[in-house]
Design an enzyme around this catalytic site. Structure first.
Site, PDB file in Angstrom:
ATOM      1  CE  LYS A 185      20.403  -6.159 -52.266  1.00 46.88           C
ATOM      2  NZ  LYS A 185      19.526  -5.877 -51.135  1.00 46.88           N
ATOM      3  CG  ASP A 189      15.467 -19.136 -61.185  1.00 42.68           C
ATOM      4  OD1 ASP A 189      14.367 -19.673 -61.395  1.00 42.68           O
ATOM      5  OD2 ASP A 189      16.534 -19.773 -61.200  1.00 42.68           O
TER       6      ASP A 189
END
Length: 419
Positions: A228, A306
């Site tokens: 990100k 995750d």
């Protein structure tokens, strides 16, 4: 070494590791196993049965060494959750496997799964995601999913530091950020929790090396750095930049970046090179669904890893079928993706496939590819014949519902017929 509550098998030998981080695996290795909490009492023995059968079918044997963590450890070690015996066994015998361990949400001890990874420096969480024929899936073409996620296992939120709302410490951190560091804060007035997450060059580069090495060894086409970095420029953006540095500085002609691929080769990748590219995490969540077959290996910081690996798992039928493993330098610990599901503990009911397939990764890591292939083929044959546990049985027509132990026995029979 001497152990307090652990019995070392009289037969079998240790797996050794060379100076070049290569395993030397005997035909009868001693392998530590943690059955785990909750359903671990059911899936642990089932996995042992299947993996042992695959080893024996290929002329080898596994000598299991029970070690303990979580509830089973507290019973034996005066309330300890992660005794030194267990850590020492994993260090001494190099390769192990564990079932799920319970982590209370919001209270109690810190995650034992995370503690094992950090204490043993198992810095890479590897999650291969592929469809087993016969497993119901929410997507139209689950067979297109064949990705391996390399998730950083020791940094990001796993090394995060938090300050609780309403405490003196959180007010100090807020004042430091706003006043001493001079940031124009957008933190709202009132109670606030603050956290930080570290991402280092060292941690990033060793993870990305593992991902690229795996791609080269397994003849994969690409490694995608998922981040990100458009928002978190100095943590996740740095993850991206350090990942490209590894690719460009350490691999020579074995690796080509996506920019070079299009700017200099008009999109034609060399046959013997891995393409390294990057994607923004939210976009990648979309692309694993819309362009599934265009991606091979994903390298990700901890939290992104995750999310993304669980989303991949959903496309193959859910976490009950999703395997995983934790890898460091000279150490390996197989571990399924799912949790301990304590409400089903001891019912001989749940699907053991995730732990068994995690054991398959272990067999591959040991170089026992023939045994690993037997495990996958036998599970697929069992499910294809509609002899399944309750979770799959309720989604199909005309199936035979089996208990955990019966499902394992059926897989063993198929191992024998396929060997």
């Amino acid at each position: 070494m001497a152990y307090q509550q652990v019995e070392v098998p009289e037969a079998g030998e240790k797996i050794e590791v060379t100076d070049d981080d290569e395993l030397v695996v005997p035909d009868e290795p001693i392998i530590p196993i943690i059955h785990g909490d909750g359903i671990g009492t059911d899936v642990g023995p089932a996995a042992q049965t299947v993996l042992e059968a695959a080893a024996q079918a290929t002329g080898r044997d596994i000598h299991w060494m029970r070690v303990y963590a979580g509830e089973s450890a507290r019973e034996r070690y005066d309330g300890e959750n992660l005794p030194e015996d267990t850590l020492a066994a994993m260090r001494e015998f190099k390769v192990g496997i564990k079932g799920p361990l319970t982590t209370p949400v919001g209270a109690g001890f810190r995650s034992l799964n995370v503690a094992l990874r950090k204490k043993l420096d198992l810095y890479t969480n590897v999650r291969p995601t592929y469809h087993i024929e016969g497993v119901p899936s929410p997507v139209k073409a689950p067979e297109k999913m064949d990705m391996v996620s390399f998730r950083e296992n020791t940094e990001d939120v796993y090394a995060g530091i938090e300050w609780e709302a309403g405490t003196e410490d959180v007010e100090k951190v807020k004042a430091f950020v706003e006043d001493e560091m001079g940031f124009d804060s957008t933190i709202h007035d009132g109670p606030v929790g603050i956290g930080i997450k570290p991402i280092t060059e060292f941690g990033t580069k060793r993870l990305v090396r593992k991902a690229i090495d795996y791609a080269l060894e397994h003849d994969r086409d690409s490694v995608t750095l998922v981040h990100k970095g458009n928002i978190m420029k100095f943590t996740e953006g740095a993850f991206r930049d350090w990942g490209y540095e590894v690719a460009e500085e350490e691999y020579g002609d074995e690796v080509i970046t996506e920019d070079t691929l299009w700017n200099e080769r008009d999109g034609e990748a060399p046959d013997d090179a891995v393409v390294v590219n990057d994607r923004i995490a939210d976009n990648m969540l979309q692309q694993i669904l819309t362009r599934t077959d265009q991606y091979d290996i994903l390298a990700l910081p901890n939290l992104n890893g995750d999310y993304l690996s669980d989303a991949c798992g959903a496309q193959i039928g859910g976490l009950g079928i999703a395997p995983g493993a934790n890898i460091g330098d000279g150490r390996f610990l197989a571990e399924p993706v799912h949790g301990s599901a304590p409400k089903y503990a001891g019912q001989d009911k749940v699907n053991p496939s995730a732990l068994i397939l995690s054991g398959r990764i272990m067999l591959e890591h040991m170089g026992w590819n023939d045994a690993a292939d037997l495990v996958r083929d036998a599970i697929e044959e069992t499910i294809r014949s509609k002899k399944v546990t309750y979770d799959i049985h309720r989604q199909i027509e005309g199936g035979e519902k089996l208990a955990t132990s019966e499902f394992a026995e059926e897989i063993v029979e198929n191992i024998h017929s396929l060997a």
